[in-house]
Design an enzyme around this catalytic site. Sequence first.
Site, PDB file in Angstrom:
ATOM      1  N   ARG A  79      15.551  18.159 -69.586  1.00  0.00           N
ATOM      2  CA  ARG A  79      16.750  18.825 -69.058  1.00  0.00           C
ATOM      3  C   ARG A  79      17.523  19.425 -70.225  1.00  0.00           C
ATOM      4  O   ARG A  79      17.829  18.726 -71.191  1.00  0.00           O
ATOM      5  CB  ARG A  79      17.614  17.804 -68.304  1.00  0.00           C
ATOM      6  CG  ARG A  79      18.911  18.382 -67.841  1.00  0.00           C
ATOM      7  CD  ARG A  79      19.750  17.454 -66.976  1.00  0.00           C
ATOM      8  NE  ARG A  79      21.012  18.129 -66.773  1.00  0.00           N
ATOM      9  CZ  ARG A  79      22.207  17.639 -67.096  1.00  0.00           C
ATOM     10  NH1 ARG A  79      22.338  16.419 -67.570  1.00  0.00           N
ATOM     11  NH2 ARG A  79      23.291  18.364 -66.925  1.00  0.00           N
ATOM     12  N   HIS A 123      27.006  23.832 -69.200  1.00  0.00           N
ATOM     13  CA  HIS A 123      27.297  22.530 -69.819  1.00  0.00           C
ATOM     14  C   HIS A 123      28.408  22.776 -70.842  1.00  0.00           C
ATOM     15  O   HIS A 123      28.250  22.560 -72.036  1.00  0.00           O
ATOM     16  CB  HIS A 123      26.033  21.933 -70.442  1.00  0.00           C
ATOM     17  CG  HIS A 123      26.094  20.441 -70.650  1.00  0.00           C
ATOM     18  ND1 HIS A 123      25.125  19.569 -70.193  1.00  0.00           N
ATOM     19  CD2 HIS A 123      27.014  19.664 -71.252  1.00  0.00           C
ATOM     20  CE1 HIS A 123      25.442  18.323 -70.535  1.00  0.00           C
ATOM     21  NE2 HIS A 123      26.591  18.358 -71.179  1.00  0.00           N
ATOM     22  N   GLU A 168      28.835  17.927 -64.760  1.00  0.00           N
ATOM     23  CA  GLU A 168      30.052  17.109 -64.737  1.00  0.00           C
ATOM     24  C   GLU A 168      31.334  17.911 -64.629  1.00  0.00           C
ATOM     25  O   GLU A 168      32.148  17.945 -65.567  1.00  0.00           O
ATOM     26  CB  GLU A 168      30.126  16.242 -66.002  1.00  0.00           C
ATOM     27  CG  GLU A 168      28.941  15.336 -66.209  1.00  0.00           C
ATOM     28  CD  GLU A 168      29.147  14.343 -67.364  1.00  0.00           C
ATOM     29  OE1 GLU A 168      30.084  14.534 -68.160  1.00  0.00           O
ATOM     30  OE2 GLU A 168      28.378  13.388 -67.449  1.00  0.00           O
ATOM     31  N   ASN A 294      25.024  11.638 -63.216  1.00  0.00           N
ATOM     32  CA  ASN A 294      25.145  11.072 -64.563  1.00  0.00           C
ATOM     33  C   ASN A 294      25.889   9.759 -64.417  1.00  0.00           C
ATOM     34  O   ASN A 294      26.991   9.726 -63.842  1.00  0.00           O
ATOM     35  CB  ASN A 294      25.936  12.000 -65.494  1.00  0.00           C
ATOM     36  CG  ASN A 294      25.182  13.287 -65.803  1.00  0.00           C
ATOM     37  OD1 ASN A 294      24.050  13.476 -65.369  1.00  0.00           O
ATOM     38  ND2 ASN A 294      25.823  14.158 -66.567  1.00  0.00           N
ATOM     39  N   TYR A 296      27.240   6.335 -66.536  1.00  0.00           N
ATOM     40  CA  TYR A 296      27.435   5.660 -67.822  1.00  0.00           C
ATOM     41  C   TYR A 296      28.149   4.319 -67.721  1.00  0.00           C
ATOM     42  O   TYR A 296      27.954   3.458 -68.554  1.00  0.00           O
ATOM     43  CB  TYR A 296      28.224   6.563 -68.783  1.00  0.00           C
ATOM     44  CG  TYR A 296      27.384   7.700 -69.326  1.00  0.00           C
ATOM     45  CD1 TYR A 296      26.517   7.493 -70.392  1.00  0.00           C
ATOM     46  CD2 TYR A 296      27.433   8.969 -68.747  1.00  0.00           C
ATOM     47  CE1 TYR A 296      25.727   8.516 -70.889  1.00  0.00           C
ATOM     48  CE2 TYR A 296      26.644  10.000 -69.244  1.00  0.00           C
ATOM     49  CZ  TYR A 296      25.800   9.769 -70.309  1.00  0.00           C
ATOM     50  OH  TYR A 296      25.008  10.789 -70.797  1.00  0.00           O
ATOM     51  N   GLU A 355      21.586  11.989 -66.305  1.00  0.00           N
ATOM     52  CA  GLU A 355      21.929  11.453 -67.625  1.00  0.00           C
ATOM     53  C   GLU A 355      22.214   9.970 -67.496  1.00  0.00           C
ATOM     54  O   GLU A 355      22.884   9.536 -66.559  1.00  0.00           O
ATOM     55  CB  GLU A 355      23.214  12.080 -68.198  1.00  0.00           C
ATOM     56  CG  GLU A 355      23.060  13.459 -68.747  1.00  0.00           C
ATOM     57  CD  GLU A 355      24.368  14.017 -69.295  1.00  0.00           C
ATOM     58  OE1 GLU A 355      25.228  13.243 -69.764  1.00  0.00           O
ATOM     59  OE2 GLU A 355      24.513  15.249 -69.243  1.00  0.00           O
TER      60      GLU A 355
HETATM   61  C1  FCB Z   1      28.248  13.232 -70.718  1.00  0.00           C
HETATM   62  C2  FCB Z   1      27.914  14.647 -71.117  1.00  0.00           C
HETATM   63  C3  FCB Z   1      26.928  14.760 -72.242  1.00  0.00           C
HETATM   64  C4  FCB Z   1      27.148  13.696 -73.286  1.00  0.00           C
HETATM   65  C5  FCB Z   1      27.197  12.350 -72.639  1.00  0.00           C
HETATM   66  C6  FCB Z   1      27.330  11.203 -73.607  1.00  0.00           C
HETATM   67  O1  FCB Z   1      29.528  13.173 -70.180  1.00  0.00           O
HETATM   68  O2  FCB Z   1      27.413  15.358 -70.024  1.00  0.00           O
HETATM   69  O3  FCB Z   1      27.003  16.050 -72.762  1.00  0.00           O
HETATM   70  O4  FCB Z   1      28.278  13.969 -74.003  1.00  0.00           O
HETATM   71  O5  FCB Z   1      28.262  12.296 -71.734  1.00  0.00           O
END
Ligand code: FCB
Length: 454
Positions: A79, A123, A168, A294, A296, A355
Amino acid sequence: MHSELLTFPKDFVWGTATASYQIEGGFEQGGRKASIWDTFSHTPGMIEDGATGDVAVDHYHRYREDIKLMQTLGLKHYRMSLAWPRIVPDDCGRVEQRGLDFYDRLLDELLQAGITPYVTLYHWDLPQWLQDRGGWTNRSTVDAFLSYTQTVVHAFSDRVTNWMTFNEPWVASYCGNLNGAHAPGLKDIPTALQVAHHMLLAHGKSIPIIRSEAPHVKVGIVNNLAWVEPATTKAEDVKAAERWDGAYNRLFMDPLFKGQYPQDMIDHFGNAMPVILEGDLQAMQAPLDFLGINYYTRRLVAHDHTEPFIQAKQVYRSYVPRAEFEEFEVWPEGLYKVLKRVKEEYTDLPLYISENGTTLLDAISEDGCVHDPGRVQYLHDHFAATHQAIAEGCDVRGYFVWSFMDNFEWGFGFSKRFGIVYVDYKNNLRRIPKDSAYFLAQTLLSNSIKVHSL
Ligand code: FCB
């Protein structure tokens, strides 16, 4: 000890992800002109270590070497994003052929290496000339995005069959326009909400254009979703968590799948809500082929009357591990919950983890390798969480680890390393696959992971 093999569905897509500004460099090459990130990173004090993306990790010049490395690791899916300011660098709207040529070569190289590209249109590197006209607060930026989209989809859909519109929208709108941590560095609630609206609108309006240019391609959007929980059972914390979920998750999901902004957010923001014209909400709901997620972190949320946006703050527990990027808890279960929630509340569309990854204080060991067991464990646990969601009916088709290599981590510059390939900033940017790169390679070969339980 009991061990079990968790096998992923046949044809599961394993890959890695990057973004143009974070890796390319070549900021003045091939006719490229400034993006908002060039302007922002060149403004003293904006980036933690004073870094810029002028060179980044020089992928612009080293893409062949990078693709070779992907191939050596056995990676078959990648990607990436296109830099809009390479393609439409200045305000006359002219298309820069050299920008298209760069991606032509890059895409050809990927395909020759047997790697399928998944391409993100936006992006975050908005051309500066558009920001000079108000950027995403100006509705005409939506039209500029549509014409850029048409150009690149026309040019590359013979080779790109998976397109992602926006990466995002919440980070792009809030971090850039609400808390000023990202380009363009503004701090204003109505601006941030208007920007979010125009990004969702540009996304929705681009779908029919992409479909008419290239009826054979698949198209989706990438939202970052967190699992949100109240810090305590107190009513004010429960309400704060609802607001957090509303502002960061639902405000970006409801327009896509329910055709409306969440009522509690409309009530909460009142006059700060964006200007919404007739037809906007309908356009945002354009049918998609997949959703990128995404993931995290979990967000544990408490009431905070001093916080201007939603009167809420994130809190932490000493017993919950956090990434070296301390804002993020390490909370794989949240990924499972997010996937289930998306299916139950929003859509049955195919999903991709577009992500997921983590930061560590990686270093080259005496043996010349980069050992990152913490990242291996992190990925392993998030793969397992995904497997669990799939076993319970979520249609997850693939997983892109963030990131292929260490890179320019926005406001943190080069101080945060998310890569599974180490970049040696002190020694000519040489690339060294970390242990986690070999772990991903092994996972995709066997299409499975091993889990142990007592
Ligand atoms: C996300 C972003 C990516 C990177 C990761 C750690 O929010 O999409 O570009 O910065 O975090």
